[in-house]
Design a protein around this motif. Structure first.
Motif, PDB file in Angstrom:
ATOM      1  N   UNK A 171       6.515  -6.614  -1.481  1.00 35.31           N
ATOM      2  CA  UNK A 171       6.110  -5.789  -2.260  1.00 35.31           C
ATOM      3  C   UNK A 171       5.015  -5.011  -1.432  1.00 35.31           C
ATOM      4  N   UNK A 172       5.194  -3.508  -1.648  1.00 33.34           N
ATOM      5  CA  UNK A 172       4.475  -2.576  -0.883  1.00 33.34           C
ATOM      6  C   UNK A 172       3.018  -3.007  -0.694  1.00 33.34           C
ATOM      7  N   UNK A 173       2.501  -3.351  -1.876  1.00 33.65           N
ATOM      8  CA  UNK A 173       0.934  -3.730  -1.848  1.00 33.65           C
ATOM      9  C   UNK A 173       0.627  -4.545  -0.805  1.00 33.65           C
ATOM     10  N   UNK A 193      -3.682  12.298   9.634  1.00 33.75           N
ATOM     11  CA  UNK A 193      -4.093  11.610  10.939  1.00 33.75           C
ATOM     12  C   UNK A 193      -3.955  10.055  10.570  1.00 33.75           C
ATOM     13  N   UNK A 194      -4.445   9.360  11.550  1.00 35.61           N
ATOM     14  CA  UNK A 194      -4.222   7.904  11.402  1.00 35.61           C
ATOM     15  C   UNK A 194      -5.493   7.042  11.337  1.00 35.61           C
ATOM     16  N   UNK A 195      -6.125   7.246  10.065  1.00 34.92           N
ATOM     17  CA  UNK A 195      -7.227   6.665   9.607  1.00 34.92           C
ATOM     18  C   UNK A 195      -7.095   5.067   9.553  1.00 34.92           C
ATOM     19  N   UNK A 196      -6.138   4.687   9.040  1.00 31.76           N
ATOM     20  CA  UNK A 196      -5.815   3.278   8.534  1.00 31.76           C
ATOM     21  C   UNK A 196      -4.615   3.068   8.706  1.00 31.76           C
ATOM     22  N   UNK A 197      -4.160   1.890   9.252  1.00 32.78           N
ATOM     23  CA  UNK A 197      -2.948   1.232   9.307  1.00 32.78           C
ATOM     24  C   UNK A 197      -2.831   0.230   8.270  1.00 32.78           C
ATOM     25  N   UNK A 198      -1.498  -0.244   7.999  1.00 31.59           N
ATOM     26  CA  UNK A 198      -1.145  -1.432   7.021  1.00 31.59           C
ATOM     27  C   UNK A 198      -1.626  -1.118   5.570  1.00 31.59           C
ATOM     28  N   UNK A 199      -0.597  -1.704   4.911  1.00 31.71           N
ATOM     29  CA  UNK A 199      -0.741  -1.308   3.161  1.00 31.71           C
ATOM     30  C   UNK A 199      -1.930  -1.764   2.710  1.00 31.71           C
ATOM     31  N   UNK A 200      -2.657  -3.018   2.932  1.00 34.91           N
ATOM     32  CA  UNK A 200      -4.060  -3.535   2.332  1.00 34.91           C
ATOM     33  C   UNK A 200      -5.073  -2.468   2.606  1.00 34.91           C
ATOM     34  N   UNK A 201      -5.208  -1.984   4.056  1.00 28.07           N
ATOM     35  CA  UNK A 201      -6.190  -1.105   4.544  1.00 28.07           C
ATOM     36  C   UNK A 201      -6.062   0.245   3.956  1.00 28.07           C
ATOM     37  N   UNK A 202      -4.833   0.600   3.710  1.00 27.10           N
ATOM     38  CA  UNK A 202      -4.595   2.035   3.164  1.00 27.10           C
ATOM     39  C   UNK A 202      -4.857   2.050   1.566  1.00 27.10           C
ATOM     40  N   UNK A 223      -1.542   9.078   7.283  1.00 30.50           N
ATOM     41  CA  UNK A 223      -0.104   9.112   7.678  1.00 30.50           C
ATOM     42  C   UNK A 223       0.652   7.845   6.898  1.00 30.50           C
ATOM     43  N   UNK A 224      -0.195   6.602   7.136  1.00 35.05           N
ATOM     44  CA  UNK A 224       0.554   5.332   6.628  1.00 35.05           C
ATOM     45  C   UNK A 224       0.556   5.475   5.123  1.00 35.05           C
ATOM     46  N   UNK A 225      -0.571   6.051   4.502  1.00 32.18           N
ATOM     47  CA  UNK A 225      -0.561   6.169   2.808  1.00 32.18           C
ATOM     48  C   UNK A 225       0.902   6.865   2.505  1.00 32.18           C
ATOM     49  N   UNK A 226       1.247   7.950   3.294  1.00 29.75           N
ATOM     50  CA  UNK A 226       2.400   8.691   2.787  1.00 29.75           C
ATOM     51  C   UNK A 226       3.598   8.073   2.918  1.00 29.75           C
ATOM     52  N   UNK A 227       3.612   7.129   4.148  1.00 27.40           N
ATOM     53  CA  UNK A 227       4.755   6.495   4.331  1.00 27.40           C
ATOM     54  C   UNK A 227       5.005   5.306   3.386  1.00 27.40           C
ATOM     55  N   UNK A 228       4.017   4.651   2.938  1.00 25.52           N
ATOM     56  CA  UNK A 228       4.021   3.607   1.910  1.00 25.52           C
ATOM     57  C   UNK A 228       4.323   4.171   0.611  1.00 25.52           C
ATOM     58  N   UNK A 229       3.843   5.581   0.276  1.00 25.71           N
ATOM     59  CA  UNK A 229       3.967   6.208  -0.931  1.00 25.71           C
ATOM     60  C   UNK A 229       5.261   6.493  -1.221  1.00 25.71           C
ATOM     61  N   UNK A 230       5.996   7.149  -0.158  1.00 29.59           N
ATOM     62  CA  UNK A 230       7.439   7.876  -0.467  1.00 29.59           C
ATOM     63  C   UNK A 230       8.328   6.588  -0.511  1.00 29.59           C
ATOM     64  N   UNK A 231       8.002   5.425   0.193  1.00 31.63           N
ATOM     65  CA  UNK A 231       8.785   4.209   0.170  1.00 31.63           C
ATOM     66  C   UNK A 231       9.021   3.573  -1.260  1.00 31.63           C
TER      67      UNK A 231
END
Length: 187
Positions: free
Chosen positions: A127-129, A152-161, A176-184
């Motif tokens: 699960x994405x979360x 930018x890259x403030x945080x990586x990985x789902x839990x940190x996002x 950027x990671x928040x956008x990747x997880x959001x779209x998925x």
């Protein structure tokens, strides 16, 4: 237009060919769900208190950028390859918001894929979360957000996002990671 994959190897080409229309469809679905007011929980998860209308505007810009620009995907040279997944290269016109398509016209956009990208699953396997660092799909959207939205890259990985979205919604929108997880979430 989308991804130019002529310099990738066969396995990576096949993966991108499979994902490319799904990325576009996921962005379109996100836009529709946001417009209908059915994506508020997803917005809150990844972008905190940011209004859904703000996210919808950015999704439209991200989708238009991806749909209308030639984005070259290639592997980094062996001496430049790192263990990280991928990297968006500085556009020929410098970093900026390329959602104004007249500014994007004539600009070269490139994403380097690295050995870490090749080792990832195509999709997040949990699960994405709790998805950890996500898969190849998330990585491509992450890099697209750098190019289109100047994230930018403030945080990586789902839990940190997710924690970032709770602590600082503005930084989550810029991550950027928040956008990747959001779209998925809309696949």
């Amino acid at each position: 237009m989308g991804f130019n994959i002529t310099t990738l190897g066969p396995a990576s080409r096949d993966a991108v060919v499979k994902m490319a229309p799904i990325i576009l469809a996921a962005m379109r679905k996100a836009e529709q769900e946001l417009a209908a007011g059915r994506a508020n929980a997803t917005v809150t998860t990844w972008f905190g208190t940011t209004p859904a209308a703000t996210i919808k505007t950015k999704v439209v810009k991200l989708r238009s950028f991806y749909n209308l620009n030639n984005i070259k995907l290639r592997f980094a040279t062996m001496e430049k390859r790192g263990a990280n997944n991928a990297a968006a290269l500085r556009p020929s016109g410098g970093w900026g918001d390329y959602t104004d398509l007249t500014k994007a016209n004539g600009t070269s956009f490139e994403i380097y894929l690295n050995s870490g990208w090749e080792q990832k699953e195509m999709w997040s396997t949990q699960p994405l979360a709790t998805a950890g660092s996500g898969g190849q799909f998330k990585t491509l959207v992450h890099e697209l957000s750098h190019l289109a939205l100047n994230t930018n890259d403030h945080k990586y990985k789902a839990d940190k996002c997710i924690a970032l979205a709770i602590a600082d919604a503005a930084k989550a929108v810029d991550n950027a990671d928040n956008w990747g997880f959001f779209v998925e979430e809309f696949v």
